[in-house]
Design a protein around this motif. Structure first.
Motif, short mmCIF file in Angstrom:
data_model
loop_
_atom_site.label_atom_id
_atom_site.label_comp_id
_atom_site.label_asym_id
_atom_site.label_seq_id
_atom_site.Cartn_x
_atom_site.Cartn_y
_atom_site.Cartn_z
N UNK A 1 0.84 -1.17 0.00
CA UNK A 1 0.00 0.00 0.00
C UNK A 1 0.89 1.24 0.00
N UNK A 2 0.47 2.22 -0.75
CA UNK A 2 1.23 3.47 -0.84
C UNK A 2 0.57 4.50 0.06
N UNK A 3 1.37 5.13 0.92
CA UNK A 3 0.90 6.23 1.75
C UNK A 3 1.47 7.51 1.15
N UNK A 4 0.60 8.35 0.65
CA UNK A 4 1.05 9.59 0.02
C UNK A 4 1.35 10.65 1.07
N UNK A 5 2.31 11.50 0.78
CA UNK A 5 2.65 12.62 1.64
C UNK A 5 2.45 13.90 0.84
N UNK A 6 1.91 14.90 1.50
CA UNK A 6 1.70 16.20 0.87
C UNK A 6 2.38 17.26 1.72
N UNK A 7 2.73 18.36 1.08
CA UNK A 7 3.39 19.45 1.79
C UNK A 7 2.44 20.63 1.90
N UNK A 8 2.28 21.16 3.10
CA UNK A 8 1.44 22.32 3.34
C UNK A 8 2.09 23.55 2.70
N UNK A 9 1.34 24.27 1.89
CA UNK A 9 1.86 25.45 1.20
C UNK A 9 2.15 26.59 2.17
N UNK A 10 1.41 26.65 3.27
CA UNK A 10 1.57 27.76 4.22
C UNK A 10 2.75 27.56 5.16
N UNK A 11 2.88 26.36 5.73
CA UNK A 11 3.89 26.12 6.76
C UNK A 11 5.01 25.20 6.32
N UNK A 14 5.06 18.46 6.10
CA UNK A 14 4.49 17.36 5.34
C UNK A 14 3.45 16.62 6.19
N UNK A 15 2.47 16.04 5.49
CA UNK A 15 1.40 15.29 6.14
C UNK A 15 1.15 14.02 5.34
N UNK A 16 0.89 12.92 6.03
CA UNK A 16 0.56 11.67 5.36
C UNK A 16 -0.94 11.62 5.10
N UNK A 17 -1.32 11.17 3.93
CA UNK A 17 -2.72 10.95 3.58
C UNK A 17 -2.97 9.46 3.77
N UNK A 18 -3.70 9.13 4.84
CA UNK A 18 -3.89 7.72 5.17
C UNK A 18 -5.33 7.30 4.88
N UNK A 19 -5.53 6.03 4.50
CA UNK A 19 -6.88 5.52 4.24
C UNK A 19 -7.71 5.52 5.53
N UNK A 20 -9.03 5.49 5.40
CA UNK A 20 -9.89 5.57 6.57
C UNK A 20 -9.83 4.35 7.47
N UNK A 21 -9.31 3.22 6.99
CA UNK A 21 -9.24 2.03 7.83
C UNK A 21 -7.97 1.98 8.67
N UNK A 22 -7.12 2.96 8.54
CA UNK A 22 -5.90 3.04 9.35
C UNK A 22 -6.07 4.17 10.36
N UNK A 23 -5.78 3.86 11.61
CA UNK A 23 -5.85 4.90 12.64
C UNK A 23 -4.44 5.41 12.88
N UNK A 24 -4.24 6.71 12.83
CA UNK A 24 -2.89 7.25 13.02
C UNK A 24 -2.33 6.92 14.40
#
Length: 87
Positions: A1-11, A14-24
């Protein structure tokens, strides 16, 4: 499974975009947690729930669930009040 990471434009964090069946930050899947909570809500004693999760963790989950239940119930009451007030 691929966990995508995105970067906040303001700060620029980076944040991970996780599927709803995974609890952080949890070791158990959301599905396992939900099934266990349903068993306990159906009256199965915590010590009798068939799971590899410890009894202390199960009790903590139940306490967290009950705390969130009251928050959700309050939010639903507020929405219902707003809807009925408009009519």
């Amino acid at each position: 499974m691929i966990i995508y990471r995105v970067k906040c434009q303001s700060f620029w964090k980076t944040h991970a975009i996780i599927p709803d069946f995974i609890r952080p930050y949890k070791h158990n899947s959301a599905c396992d947690s939900e099934l266990t909570l349903r068993k306990m809500e159906d009256g199965v004693v915590v010590e009798k729930v068939e799971t590899a999760t410890s009894v202390s963790t199960l009790k903590r989950w139940m306490a967290e669930f009950r705390g969130k239940w009251y928050q959700v119930a309050g939010a639903l009451r507020a929405v219902l009040y707003k809807l009925l007030k408009r009519q």
